[in-house]
Scaffold this motif. Sequence first.
Motif, short mmCIF file in Angstrom:
data_model
loop_
_atom_site.label_atom_id
_atom_site.label_comp_id
_atom_site.label_asym_id
_atom_site.label_seq_id
_atom_site.Cartn_x
_atom_site.Cartn_y
_atom_site.Cartn_z
N GLN B 21 0.83 -1.21 0.00
CA GLN B 21 0.00 0.00 0.00
C GLN B 21 0.86 1.26 0.00
N LYS B 22 1.89 1.28 0.84
CA LYS B 22 2.72 2.47 0.93
C LYS B 22 3.51 2.71 -0.36
N LEU B 23 4.03 1.64 -0.93
CA LEU B 23 4.81 1.81 -2.16
C LEU B 23 3.89 2.26 -3.30
N ASN B 24 2.70 1.70 -3.35
CA ASN B 24 1.73 2.11 -4.38
C ASN B 24 1.37 3.59 -4.22
N ASP B 25 1.08 3.98 -2.99
CA ASP B 25 0.66 5.36 -2.74
C ASP B 25 1.77 6.35 -3.06
N MET B 74 21.50 4.51 -4.56
CA MET B 74 21.40 4.71 -3.11
C MET B 74 20.21 5.59 -2.75
N GLN B 75 19.96 6.62 -3.57
CA GLN B 75 18.81 7.49 -3.29
C GLN B 75 17.50 6.72 -3.42
N ARG B 76 17.43 5.84 -4.40
CA ARG B 76 16.21 5.04 -4.59
C ARG B 76 16.00 4.14 -3.36
N HIS B 77 17.08 3.53 -2.90
CA HIS B 77 16.97 2.69 -1.70
C HIS B 77 16.50 3.52 -0.51
N ARG B 78 17.09 4.69 -0.37
CA ARG B 78 16.72 5.53 0.78
C ARG B 78 15.25 5.94 0.71
N MET B 79 14.77 6.25 -0.48
CA MET B 79 13.36 6.63 -0.65
C MET B 79 12.46 5.50 -0.15
N ILE B 80 12.83 4.28 -0.54
CA ILE B 80 11.99 3.15 -0.17
C ILE B 80 12.13 2.84 1.32
N TYR B 81 13.36 2.88 1.82
CA TYR B 81 13.57 2.64 3.25
C TYR B 81 12.78 3.65 4.09
N SER B 82 12.82 4.91 3.67
CA SER B 82 12.15 5.88 4.52
C SER B 82 10.64 5.74 4.41
N ALA B 83 10.15 5.32 3.25
CA ALA B 83 8.72 5.06 3.12
C ALA B 83 8.28 3.93 4.06
N LEU B 84 9.21 3.03 4.35
CA LEU B 84 8.85 1.85 5.14
C LEU B 84 9.48 1.88 6.54
N ALA B 85 9.76 3.08 7.02
CA ALA B 85 10.42 3.22 8.33
C ALA B 85 9.62 2.54 9.44
N ASP B 86 8.29 2.69 9.38
CA ASP B 86 7.45 2.07 10.42
C ASP B 86 7.61 0.55 10.41
N ASP B 90 9.02 -2.03 13.25
CA ASP B 90 8.14 -3.07 13.80
C ASP B 90 8.60 -4.49 13.49
N GLY B 91 9.82 -4.65 13.04
CA GLY B 91 10.32 -6.01 12.88
C GLY B 91 10.69 -6.44 11.47
N LEU B 92 10.42 -5.58 10.48
CA LEU B 92 10.91 -5.88 9.14
C LEU B 92 12.43 -5.88 9.21
N HIS B 93 13.04 -6.92 8.68
CA HIS B 93 14.45 -7.14 8.95
C HIS B 93 15.31 -6.92 7.72
N ALA B 94 14.83 -7.36 6.58
CA ALA B 94 15.63 -7.23 5.36
C ALA B 94 14.73 -7.00 4.17
N LEU B 95 15.20 -6.13 3.28
CA LEU B 95 14.44 -5.81 2.09
C LEU B 95 15.41 -5.76 0.93
N SER B 96 15.24 -6.67 0.01
CA SER B 96 16.08 -6.65 -1.18
C SER B 96 15.35 -5.81 -2.22
N ILE B 97 16.05 -4.80 -2.74
CA ILE B 97 15.37 -3.81 -3.58
C ILE B 97 15.91 -3.81 -5.00
N ASN B 98 14.98 -3.87 -5.95
CA ASN B 98 15.33 -3.68 -7.35
C ASN B 98 14.42 -2.57 -7.84
N ALA B 99 14.96 -1.34 -7.90
CA ALA B 99 14.15 -0.17 -8.25
C ALA B 99 14.60 0.41 -9.58
N LYS B 100 13.68 0.46 -10.51
CA LYS B 100 14.01 0.94 -11.86
C LYS B 100 13.03 2.03 -12.28
N THR B 101 13.43 2.78 -13.30
CA THR B 101 12.50 3.70 -13.94
C THR B 101 11.91 2.99 -15.15
#
Lengths: 151, 114
Positions: B21-25, B74-86, B90-101
Motif C-alpha cells: 500500500q505504501k509503495l503504491n501510494d 542509493m537514493q532510490r533505496h533511501r526513498m523506499i527505506y524511509s517510506a517503510l520506516a514504520d 516493527d520487525g521488518l528485517h531485510a528488504l532486497s530492492i530492485n528499483a528501476k524507472t
Amino acid sequence: MFGRALRSSTSLALRSNALRTQTARPTANAFLARYLSQEHRSMIETAVKEKPLVIFMKGTPDVPQCGFSRAVVQILGLHDVPADKLRTFNVLEDQELRSAIKEYSDWPTIPQVYVDGEFVGGCDIVMGMHQSGELESLLQKHDIIPKSASS
Amino acid sequence: MSRNVSSESAQAGPVETSIRQKLNDLFKPTALEISNDSSQHRHHTAMRAQGGGNGETHFSVMIVSEAFEQKRSMQRHRMIYSALADEFNDGLHALSINAKTPAEIVPQGNADMQ
C-alpha cells in the motif's frame, strides 16, 4: 589474502564505562534508542575510517551469519582486496554497534560497506556496482586495488 | 501496461499488505512485485532469537516508477527505506530492492545511455 585479515575482526569497543552508566538509566536508554549519542557517533566515525574499506556485517568473512553479508564479502573477494586495506566488524557481537551504525548511516539494514569513511551501500547496491563495473573503478580510485595496467 | 501489476496473494500478511500500500501510494509504480522470503531466513541467528520471526521479516521488492528518474541507486533505496520506516521499526528485517524507472526496463537499442 582477503579472508585472513578479516579473521581478526572483532567488535567495536563501544562498551565504555560512560555508555554503561547511560544505558543503566531507563530514560537515557529510551533517548539512545532514537538518537545517536555523541560517543557512539565519534566511535563510528573512527571505525568507518579505520581502513580504506570497512564492512559492517553479520558474522565474519569466514563464517558469515547472513546471506547478504556473505554476498558482499564474496563480491569484494572477487576484486582481490588486499588484507591491509580491509576491516570488518561483526555487528552480532555488539548490539550497540548494530543500532549505532544504522543510525549513523540512516540505513536500516546490514551489511553496510564504507570506502574511505563514506557509505557506499548495502548488498543490492554493491552487487549492482559490481555488475556495472563501478565497484572496480571505485576501489581503484581509492587505491584499494591496483589500477588496471592497460585500459 | 497496467498499474499495480502485483503478485497479490490471498495469504499476504499485514506487513506485506502495508508495504504494498505504501509503495503504491508514494511511488505510483508501473510495476510492483513483492515476494516474501521470510521462510528462507527463519533459522538465522537473528530470527531464531525471535522464535523464527513472525513470517514477515524478509522481502524482495521489484518496483518500477518514474519517481526514480534522476535518482542514483542509493537514493532510490533511501526513498523506499524511509517510506517503510514504520515497518522496519516493527520487525521488518531485510528488504532486497530492485528499483528501476520505466525507461530503464525498456529494451535498449543503443548502449550509449549509461
